[in-house]
Design a protein around this motif. Structure first.
Motif, PDB file in Angstrom:
ATOM      1  N   PRO A   7       5.875  16.382  41.114  1.00 49.24           N
ATOM      2  CA  PRO A   7       5.340  17.682  41.122  1.00 49.24           C
ATOM      3  C   PRO A   7       5.929  18.243  39.997  1.00 49.24           C
ATOM      4  O   PRO A   7       5.035  19.022  39.497  1.00 49.24           O
ATOM      5  CB  PRO A   7       6.602  17.875  42.156  1.00 49.24           C
ATOM      6  N   GLU A   8       6.991  18.654  38.964  1.00 50.08           N
ATOM      7  CA  GLU A   8       7.170  18.940  38.101  1.00 50.08           C
ATOM      8  C   GLU A   8       6.658  18.813  37.134  1.00 50.08           C
ATOM      9  O   GLU A   8       5.335  19.933  35.573  1.00 50.08           O
ATOM     10  CB  GLU A   8       9.020  18.204  37.454  1.00 50.08           C
ATOM     11  N   PHE A   9       5.990  16.907  37.086  1.00 50.33           N
ATOM     12  CA  PHE A   9       4.728  16.408  35.448  1.00 50.33           C
ATOM     13  C   PHE A   9       3.345  17.577  36.137  1.00 50.33           C
ATOM     14  O   PHE A   9       2.672  17.928  35.253  1.00 50.33           O
ATOM     15  CB  PHE A   9       5.049  15.534  35.219  1.00 50.33           C
ATOM     16  N   VAL A  10       2.623  17.298  36.870  1.00 53.17           N
ATOM     17  CA  VAL A  10       1.566  17.381  37.662  1.00 53.17           C
ATOM     18  C   VAL A  10       1.605  19.061  37.427  1.00 53.17           C
ATOM     19  O   VAL A  10       0.771  19.559  37.710  1.00 53.17           O
ATOM     20  CB  VAL A  10       1.236  16.616  38.573  1.00 53.17           C
ATOM     21  N   GLY A  11       3.086  19.656  37.989  1.00 52.97           N
ATOM     22  CA  GLY A  11       2.416  21.587  38.241  1.00 52.97           C
ATOM     23  C   GLY A  11       2.662  21.547  37.009  1.00 52.97           C
ATOM     24  O   GLY A  11       1.950  23.113  36.632  1.00 52.97           O
ATOM     25  N   THR A  12       2.564  21.180  35.951  1.00 54.96           N
ATOM     26  CA  THR A  12       1.568  21.884  34.101  1.00 54.96           C
ATOM     27  C   THR A  12       0.577  21.389  33.884  1.00 54.96           C
ATOM     28  O   THR A  12      -0.276  21.541  33.279  1.00 54.96           O
ATOM     29  CB  THR A  12       3.420  21.352  32.453  1.00 54.96           C
ATOM     30  N   PHE A  13       0.668  19.436  34.278  1.00 61.31           N
ATOM     31  CA  PHE A  13      -0.592  19.225  33.726  1.00 61.31           C
ATOM     32  C   PHE A  13      -1.251  18.188  34.382  1.00 61.31           C
ATOM     33  O   PHE A  13      -1.129  17.037  35.634  1.00 61.31           O
ATOM     34  CB  PHE A  13      -0.426  18.011  32.528  1.00 61.31           C
ATOM     35  N   LEU A  14      -1.865  19.129  35.059  1.00 63.06           N
ATOM     36  CA  LEU A  14      -2.778  18.772  36.368  1.00 63.06           C
ATOM     37  C   LEU A  14      -3.068  17.336  36.774  1.00 63.06           C
ATOM     38  O   LEU A  14      -3.570  16.909  37.800  1.00 63.06           O
ATOM     39  CB  LEU A  14      -4.083  19.567  36.874  1.00 63.06           C
ATOM     40  N   ASN A  15      -3.306  16.608  35.313  1.00 61.06           N
ATOM     41  CA  ASN A  15      -3.992  15.683  35.509  1.00 61.06           C
ATOM     42  C   ASN A  15      -3.734  14.407  35.412  1.00 61.06           C
ATOM     43  O   ASN A  15      -3.398  12.814  35.349  1.00 61.06           O
ATOM     44  CB  ASN A  15      -4.814  15.204  33.591  1.00 61.06           C
ATOM     45  N   ASN A  16      -2.494  14.969  35.291  1.00 63.74           N
ATOM     46  CA  ASN A  16      -1.261  13.184  35.328  1.00 63.74           C
ATOM     47  C   ASN A  16      -1.313  12.524  34.796  1.00 63.74           C
ATOM     48  O   ASN A  16      -1.146  11.379  34.819  1.00 63.74           O
ATOM     49  CB  ASN A  16      -0.726  13.408  36.747  1.00 63.74           C
ATOM     50  N   LYS A  17      -1.488  12.501  33.362  1.00 67.92           N
ATOM     51  CA  LYS A  17      -1.555  11.118  32.561  1.00 67.92           C
ATOM     52  C   LYS A  17      -1.230  12.244  31.011  1.00 67.92           C
ATOM     53  O   LYS A  17      -0.730  13.217  30.965  1.00 67.92           O
ATOM     54  CB  LYS A  17      -3.774  11.584  31.482  1.00 67.92           C
ATOM     55  N   ILE A  18      -0.549  11.016  30.044  1.00 67.88           N
ATOM     56  CA  ILE A  18       0.463  11.421  29.020  1.00 67.88           C
ATOM     57  C   ILE A  18      -0.786  10.656  27.746  1.00 67.88           C
ATOM     58  O   ILE A  18      -2.366  10.191  27.520  1.00 67.88           O
ATOM     59  CB  ILE A  18       1.759  10.314  28.990  1.00 67.88           C
ATOM     60  N   PRO A  19      -0.959  11.413  27.046  1.00 71.60           N
ATOM     61  CA  PRO A  19       0.230  12.329  26.011  1.00 71.60           C
ATOM     62  C   PRO A  19      -0.211  13.732  26.760  1.00 71.60           C
ATOM     63  O   PRO A  19      -1.294  14.012  27.438  1.00 71.60           O
ATOM     64  CB  PRO A  19      -0.041  12.398  24.987  1.00 71.60           C
ATOM     65  N   ALA A  20       1.033  14.570  27.101  1.00 73.38           N
ATOM     66  CA  ALA A  20       0.686  16.309  26.706  1.00 73.38           C
ATOM     67  C   ALA A  20       1.603  16.715  25.828  1.00 73.38           C
ATOM     68  O   ALA A  20       2.823  16.649  25.442  1.00 73.38           O
ATOM     69  CB  ALA A  20       1.202  16.221  28.376  1.00 73.38           C
ATOM     70  N   LEU A  21       1.282  17.880  25.939  1.00 76.79           N
ATOM     71  CA  LEU A  21       1.731  18.883  25.098  1.00 76.79           C
ATOM     72  C   LEU A  21       1.954  20.188  25.409  1.00 76.79           C
ATOM     73  O   LEU A  21       1.022  20.484  26.100  1.00 76.79           O
ATOM     74  CB  LEU A  21       0.608  18.613  23.464  1.00 76.79           C
ATOM     75  N   ILE A  22       3.335  20.775  25.143  1.00 78.08           N
ATOM     76  CA  ILE A  22       3.168  22.036  24.957  1.00 78.08           C
ATOM     77  C   ILE A  22       3.879  22.752  23.523  1.00 78.08           C
ATOM     78  O   ILE A  22       4.848  22.556  22.966  1.00 78.08           O
ATOM     79  CB  ILE A  22       4.494  22.522  25.967  1.00 78.08           C
ATOM     80  N   ASP A  23       3.071  23.846  23.046  1.00 76.25           N
ATOM     81  CA  ASP A  23       3.167  23.980  22.134  1.00 76.25           C
ATOM     82  C   ASP A  23       3.728  25.860  22.191  1.00 76.25           C
ATOM     83  O   ASP A  23       3.492  26.654  22.818  1.00 76.25           O
ATOM     84  CB  ASP A  23       2.424  24.741  20.857  1.00 76.25           C
ATOM     85  N   PRO A  24       5.694  25.912  21.920  1.00 80.26           N
ATOM     86  CA  PRO A  24       5.966  27.523  22.389  1.00 80.26           C
ATOM     87  C   PRO A  24       5.265  28.083  21.622  1.00 80.26           C
ATOM     88  O   PRO A  24       5.780  29.733  22.385  1.00 80.26           O
ATOM     89  CB  PRO A  24       7.648  27.353  22.005  1.00 80.26           C
ATOM     90  N   ASP A  25       5.017  28.313  20.536  1.00 80.40           N
ATOM     91  CA  ASP A  25       4.342  29.638  19.468  1.00 80.40           C
ATOM     92  C   ASP A  25       2.520  29.007  19.890  1.00 80.40           C
ATOM     93  O   ASP A  25       2.323  28.809  17.804  1.00 80.40           O
ATOM     94  CB  ASP A  25       4.665  29.376  18.072  1.00 80.40           C
ATOM     95  N   GLY A  26       1.784  29.318  20.594  1.00 83.83           N
ATOM     96  CA  GLY A  26       0.590  29.036  20.254  1.00 83.83           C
ATOM     97  C   GLY A  26      -0.144  30.209  20.333  1.00 83.83           C
ATOM     98  O   GLY A  26       0.348  31.152  19.086  1.00 83.83           O
ATOM     99  N   PRO A  27      -1.155  30.217  19.920  1.00 86.62           N
ATOM    100  CA  PRO A  27      -2.507  31.179  20.150  1.00 86.62           C
ATOM    101  C   PRO A  27      -1.252  32.631  20.400  1.00 86.62           C
ATOM    102  O   PRO A  27      -1.274  33.053  22.046  1.00 86.62           O
ATOM    103  CB  PRO A  27      -3.566  30.976  20.628  1.00 86.62           C
ATOM    104  N   GLY A  28      -1.260  33.674  19.513  1.00 78.63           N
ATOM    105  CA  GLY A  28      -1.249  35.327  19.944  1.00 78.63           C
ATOM    106  C   GLY A  28       0.702  34.871  19.579  1.00 78.63           C
ATOM    107  O   GLY A  28       1.181  35.773  20.736  1.00 78.63           O
ATOM    108  N   GLY A  29       1.183  33.711  19.408  1.00 84.65           N
ATOM    109  CA  GLY A  29       2.917  34.148  19.731  1.00 84.65           C
ATOM    110  C   GLY A  29       3.032  32.963  20.928  1.00 84.65           C
ATOM    111  O   GLY A  29       4.395  33.428  21.636  1.00 84.65           O
TER     112      GLY A  29
END
Length: 236
Positions: free
Chosen positions: A64-86
């Motif tokens: 649930p933790e993975f799918v809750g962020t990445f709906l397609n439940n596939k790797i790789p996945a990425l979070i940029d803490p400093d994305g567009p607009g900060g």
């Protein structure tokens, strides 16, 4: 709690894989051909990142933790803490990640509009052709081939993989990389799949690997790059 930790805590995936370095890019991956595309890019671009191994054996990608962020439940996945607009940005689909990282850093994607679209064309060639077809070969060879009396599906994917290698061979003839002298995200996307087809799936004879010397040449120089070697080890 640091500002970045607070921002990242809004993503459910960080509850199962808490970041030790919340100011870095957070990569969720495994050492598959798709997974290493992004770790190789991160290493080539010199971006600080923290890798989290997603274990298929434990079905981490279905949690649930993975799918809750990445709906397609596939790797790789990425979070940029400093994305567009900060603001933090979560992404799935490796092709989208490669384009995003190239544009974020201004590296490995031509600036000239025509050449940029040409490079993106080859990235889509991998996403729409090389990955799906080579991956189906892998399924039949590693998992399903001996369980099916009808070999026509497997042979269809082998034939299409050979055709795709032929396209790549023509493109690479007389070129150092897919875009000529410029090493780009298109190389990072395609060549891990070629490596997997020959080395892991072991179908060199079936696809006639000896007929593709230019592709073999470029693959050899690709895997010799130190950043590629580091990227290939991530998630192993």
């Amino acid at each position: 709690m640091s500002p970045n930790q607070s921002l990242l805590s809004a993503f459910s995936v960080t509850h199962k894989w808490p970041p030790q370095y919340p100011d870095r890019l957070q990569l969720y991956t495994l050492a598959t051909p798709n997974g290493v595309k992004v770790s190789i890019a991160l290493e080539e671009m010199g971006l600080p990142y923290e890798a989290h191994r997603i274990d298929f054996g434990s079905n981490d990608q279905l949690s649930p933790e993975f799918v809750g962020t990445f709906l397609n439940n596939k790797i790789p996945a990425l979070i940029d803490p400093d994305g567009p607009g900060g603001q933090p940005l979560a992404l799935f689909e490796s092709g989208a990640m490669l384009v995003y990282l190239a544009e974020k850093t201004g590296q490995f994607l031509p600036k000239d509009p025509a050449r940029r679209y040409e490079a993106l064309q080859w990235l889509m060639f991998q996403m729409g052709g090389v990955g799906p077809m080579f991956g189906q070969v892998g399924f039949f060879v590693l998992f399903g081939g001996r369980d099916f009396e009808d070999k026509r599906p497997r042979d269809r994917y082998l034939a299409e993989s050979r055709r795709l290698l032929g396209v790549l061979e023509q493109r690479l003839t007389g070129r150092r990389w897919i875009m000529g002298d410029d090493y780009t995200i298109a190389d990072m996307a395609i060549l891990p799949w070629v490596r997997n087809l020959i080395e892991r799936y072991g179908v060199g004879d079936q696809v006639g690997w000896s007929d593709f010397p230019e592709t073999a040449r470029v693959l050899a120089q690709f895997v010799q790059r130190p950043a590629v070697q580091r990227g290939l080890a991530v998630g192993a």
